[in-house]
Motif scaffolding. Structure first.
Motif, PDB file in Angstrom:
ATOM      1  N   TYR A  96     -17.781   2.930  -6.294  1.00 50.97           N
ATOM      2  CA  TYR A  96     -17.269   3.600  -7.494  1.00 50.97           C
ATOM      3  C   TYR A  96     -15.884   3.060  -7.867  1.00 50.97           C
ATOM      4  CZ  TYR A  96     -15.573   7.372 -10.519  1.00 50.97           C
ATOM      5  OH  TYR A  96     -15.043   8.091 -11.554  1.00 50.97           O
ATOM      6  N   LEU A  97     -15.063   2.850  -6.850  1.00 50.78           N
ATOM      7  CA  LEU A  97     -13.707   2.340  -7.093  1.00 50.78           C
ATOM      8  C   LEU A  97     -13.656   0.819  -7.128  1.00 50.78           C
ATOM      9  CD1 LEU A  97     -11.666   4.764  -4.815  1.00 50.78           C
ATOM     10  CD2 LEU A  97     -11.891   4.842  -7.310  1.00 50.78           C
ATOM     11  N   ASN A  98     -14.832   0.186  -6.967  1.00 51.76           N
ATOM     12  CA  ASN A  98     -14.926  -1.270  -6.948  1.00 51.76           C
ATOM     13  C   ASN A  98     -14.128  -1.868  -5.790  1.00 51.76           C
ATOM     14  OD1 ASN A  98     -16.075  -3.624  -7.914  1.00 51.76           O
ATOM     15  ND2 ASN A  98     -14.329  -4.090  -9.224  1.00 51.76           N
ATOM     16  N   VAL A  99     -14.174  -1.208  -4.644  1.00 50.54           N
ATOM     17  CA  VAL A  99     -13.522  -1.685  -3.414  1.00 50.54           C
ATOM     18  C   VAL A  99     -14.656  -1.995  -2.448  1.00 50.54           C
ATOM     19  CG1 VAL A  99     -11.910  -1.104  -1.558  1.00 50.54           C
ATOM     20  CG2 VAL A  99     -11.568  -0.149  -3.838  1.00 50.54           C
ATOM     21  N   CYS A 111      -6.206   3.742  -2.394  1.00 50.80           N
ATOM     22  CA  CYS A 111      -6.777   3.195  -3.636  1.00 50.80           C
ATOM     23  C   CYS A 111      -7.163   4.311  -4.596  1.00 50.80           C
ATOM     24  CB  CYS A 111      -7.999   2.342  -3.328  1.00 50.80           C
ATOM     25  SG  CYS A 111      -7.623   0.774  -2.560  1.00 50.80           S
ATOM     26  N   LEU A 112      -7.818   5.340  -4.068  1.00 50.94           N
ATOM     27  CA  LEU A 112      -8.234   6.467  -4.904  1.00 50.94           C
ATOM     28  C   LEU A 112      -7.030   7.137  -5.550  1.00 50.94           C
ATOM     29  CD1 LEU A 112     -10.294   8.525  -5.980  1.00 50.94           C
ATOM     30  CD2 LEU A 112     -10.058   9.745  -3.808  1.00 50.94           C
ATOM     31  N   MET A 165       0.847  -1.169   0.000  1.00 51.48           N
ATOM     32  CA  MET A 165       0.000   0.000   0.000  1.00 51.48           C
ATOM     33  C   MET A 165       0.891   1.230   0.000  1.00 51.48           C
ATOM     34  SD  MET A 165      -2.712   1.295   2.937  1.00 51.48           S
ATOM     35  CE  MET A 165      -2.964  -0.375   3.402  1.00 51.48           C
ATOM     36  N   MET A 166       0.499   2.202  -0.799  1.00 48.73           N
ATOM     37  CA  MET A 166       1.302   3.421  -0.864  1.00 48.73           C
ATOM     38  C   MET A 166       1.152   4.237   0.418  1.00 48.73           C
ATOM     39  SD  MET A 166      -0.916   5.889  -3.454  1.00 48.73           S
ATOM     40  CE  MET A 166       0.104   7.319  -3.360  1.00 48.73           C
TER      41      MET A 166
END
Length: 81
Positions: free
Chosen positions: A67-70, A42-43, A1-2
């Motif tokens: 919207y982000l498919n999470v 994620c965004l 993860m960033m």
């Protein structure tokens, strides 16, 4: 993860405050590894971030997840430690 920077998080401050005020997230959810932090990561890694404003276009936390498919918050990687 960033890793998120303060500047990156502040860019979405309006929406994060709205979510906190509505009870969708807590301040603790912004800690590294927690659900709001992971959603922002994620965004920021998604090209669609260019069309999302500082208030997440008025979307709720769940709406932005969809919207982000999470959507799999039951998965271990999304569970709070």
């Amino acid at each position: 993860m960033m890793k998120l920077t303060l500047v990156q998080v502040q860019a979405y401050g309006e929406g994060l405050m709205r979510w906190m005020e509505s009870g969708e997230i807590s301040l603790g959810d912004m800690l590294e590894g927690k659900k709001a932090y992971r959603l922002l990561a994620c965004l920021l890694g998604d090209p669609r971030r260019e069309v999302i404003d500082s208030n997440f276009n008025g979307m709720s936390f769940d709406e932005l997840c969809r919207y982000l498919n999470v959507t799999n918050f039951e998965n271990e990687r999304w569970e709070d430690s």
